[in-house]
Design an enzyme around this catalytic site. Structure first.
Site, PDB file in Angstrom:
ATOM      1  N   PHE A  12       0.838  -1.200   0.000  1.00  0.00           N
ATOM      2  CA  PHE A  12       0.000   0.000   0.000  1.00  0.00           C
ATOM      3  C   PHE A  12       0.875   1.253   0.000  1.00  0.00           C
ATOM      4  CE2 PHE A  12      -2.359  -3.359   2.254  1.00  0.00           C
ATOM      5  CZ  PHE A  12      -3.461  -3.471   1.418  1.00  0.00           C
ATOM      6  N   GLY A  40      -3.057   9.827 -12.008  1.00  0.00           N
ATOM      7  CA  GLY A  40      -2.252   9.115 -12.997  1.00  0.00           C
ATOM      8  C   GLY A  40      -1.311   8.187 -12.270  1.00  0.00           C
ATOM      9  N   CYS A  72      -0.037   3.043 -10.975  1.00  0.00           N
ATOM     10  CA  CYS A  72      -0.917   2.134 -10.234  1.00  0.00           C
ATOM     11  C   CYS A  72      -2.399   2.374 -10.486  1.00  0.00           C
ATOM     12  CB  CYS A  72      -0.628   2.232  -8.737  1.00  0.00           C
ATOM     13  SG  CYS A  72       0.982   1.585  -8.288  1.00  0.00           S
TER      14      CYS A  72
END
Length: 450
Positions: free
Chosen positions: A164, A272, A275
């Protein structure tokens, strides 16, 4: 610190995720061996230098890479799969999962190749830990593949531990994660991961143990929710523009509701990077394969709103310079998809600059960290070494990446360099009053013109 009997860690794939993870594992006290198939990347890392700009990562590498003066020596690098297999007890797979060319689906070739290369060298009990973002169902298939190819057989287990990381905060997010998710099939796998992450767990980081499918869905669900929130406020910006409202004030007002929250409610030219865009598209593609495509049809609109913001910025620029871009000089502040990164993958800023150039404008770009990567993708754009040089002689200035440096610019000084004092704020982070006082015509997405 880890004890002498601590598991030895390998990290496969040394990009944003892998290089950061390898350095963080060494910081947590483990002996770490990293592998990449790109020799230039390994050469840089062996000097204690990251192959990309990420705040704090060079310092972390310098503290642990073997051969760097004053380092712990706990972190080394190799291109040998045999060495990786012989060395490691826990193998983190951190390779890229890009979007397939011409499709929404995820390209799993790098993950498949890494697993196929690693497994034949697993001759003793080992835990392979997937960190890459993959379509749900991948872990089950890969676990079977590893068991089939590994000499250790069923003792070569798989776990899924999604990452994450936020670019710009990757070191912090690895050493002090807000949660850890472990998709496991055995108590042994869970206990090994708890040992690896003992320090963040001792700090109170939640540890969520799940099955394989849930662990794979957590990352794509989180990214989809985030993308939806960003596109929601950008949709509200479109309504504000039509109605004469102010999206910044609107976001402030709804952000006080703790069910909604203030984060990621800043309207602009959209998201953008490497990911979010490809992850939501891959999620839609996989849902279709599973027969659940209707559940994610809203993500098509999320994607559409996001891409529309780039086109809207191009239109605003054309209108501002008199209806045609041909021969107009445009100064662009920002090339990376976000600040505190040199990543220009699917960057809205660079996309807008490229579209303006293709429509006949003379575009000059400045970015504090992303210039080399931007040049590699758009060599035909003009590039300057400072914000002042980028806007020299410009008919209009576009603020497209919210670097702190741009927020702290002196509009009066910049005004001396331009042909026309006209600025478009594509990120809603500049202060309109300050710019207007300095004689600029100021326009921002979703905000009143005066």
């Amino acid at each position: 610190m880890a004890s002498s009997a601590s598991p030895k860690i390998t990290v496969i794939g040394l990009g944003y995720l892998g290089a950061t993870h390898a350095a963080a594992m060494a910081e947590l006290g483990f002996e770490v061996l990293g592998l990449d198939v790109v020799p230039e990347k390994i050469r840089l890392l062996e000097q204690g230098r990251a192959p990309m700009y990420e705040p704090g990562l060079d310092d972390l590498l310098g503290a642990h890479v073997a051969g760097v003066e004053g380092s712990s020596g706990r972190l080394r690098f190799t291109d040998s799969w045999a060495e990786i297999g012989d060395f490691g007890d826990v193998h983190f797979v951190c390779v890229n999962t890009p979007q397939k060319h011409g499709e929404y689906a995820c390209d799993m070739s790098y993950v498949d190749s890494a697993m196929d290369s690693l497994a034949p060298h697993l001759t003793r009990p080992a835990l392979v830990v997937g960190k890459s973002t993959v379509p749900v169902g991948s872990a089950e298939r890969l676990a079977a593949r590893i068991a089939e190819l590994a000499p250790a057989g069923a003792d070569a287990e798989l776990a899924w531990n999604p990452e994450f990381l936020r670019e710009g905060f990757a070191v912090q997010d690895t050493l002090h994660p807000d949660r850890l998710v472990a998709g496991v099939r055995s108590e042994r796998a869970e206990l090994l991961l708890r040992e690896v992450y003992a320090r963040p767990l001792a700090e109170g980081t939640p540890f969520v143990v799940t099955d394989f499918p849930t662990s794979e869905l957590v990352k794509t669900s989180a990214n989809s929710f985030l993308a939806t929130k960003i596109s929601f406020i950008n949709a509200m910006a479109e309504v504000c523009e039509a109605a004469g409202g102010d999206v910044v004030k609107l976001a402030e007002a709804i952000g006080y509701d703790d069910r909604i929250g203030k984060k990621f409610l800043r309207a602009g030219i959209g998201f953008g990077g490497g990911c979010l865009p490809k992850d939501i598209r891959a999620f839609m593609a996989r849902a279709g394969e599973l027969g659940a495509s209707e559940a994610l049809t809203f993500l098509r609109e999320v994607d559409s709103i996001n891409m529309r913001r780039r086109a809207q910025m191009v239109e605003l620029t054309r209108d501002a310079v008199g209806g045609t871009l041909l021969g107009k000089r445009v100064g662009v502040l920002g090339a990376t998809f976000k600040p505190d990164s040199d990543d220009v993958r699917d960057s809205p800023a660079l996309n807008v600059a490229g579209q303006l150039h293709l429509q006949g404008a003379q575009v000059t770009v400045y970015d504090p960290k992303g210039m080399a990567n931007a040049r590699a993708i758009f060599p035909t754009l003009g590039y300057a070494d400072s914000a002042l040089e980028a806007v020299r002689g410009a008919d209009i200035v576009l603020h497209l990446t919210e670097w702190r440096e741009f927020k702290e610019l002196d509009p009066a000084a910049l005004g001396e360099a331009v042909t026309r004092r006209h600025v478009l704020d594509g990120r809603n982070t500049l202060d309109p009053e300050v710019w207007r006082k300095a004689g600029w015509t100021f326009r921002a997405l979703g905000r009143p013109t005066a």
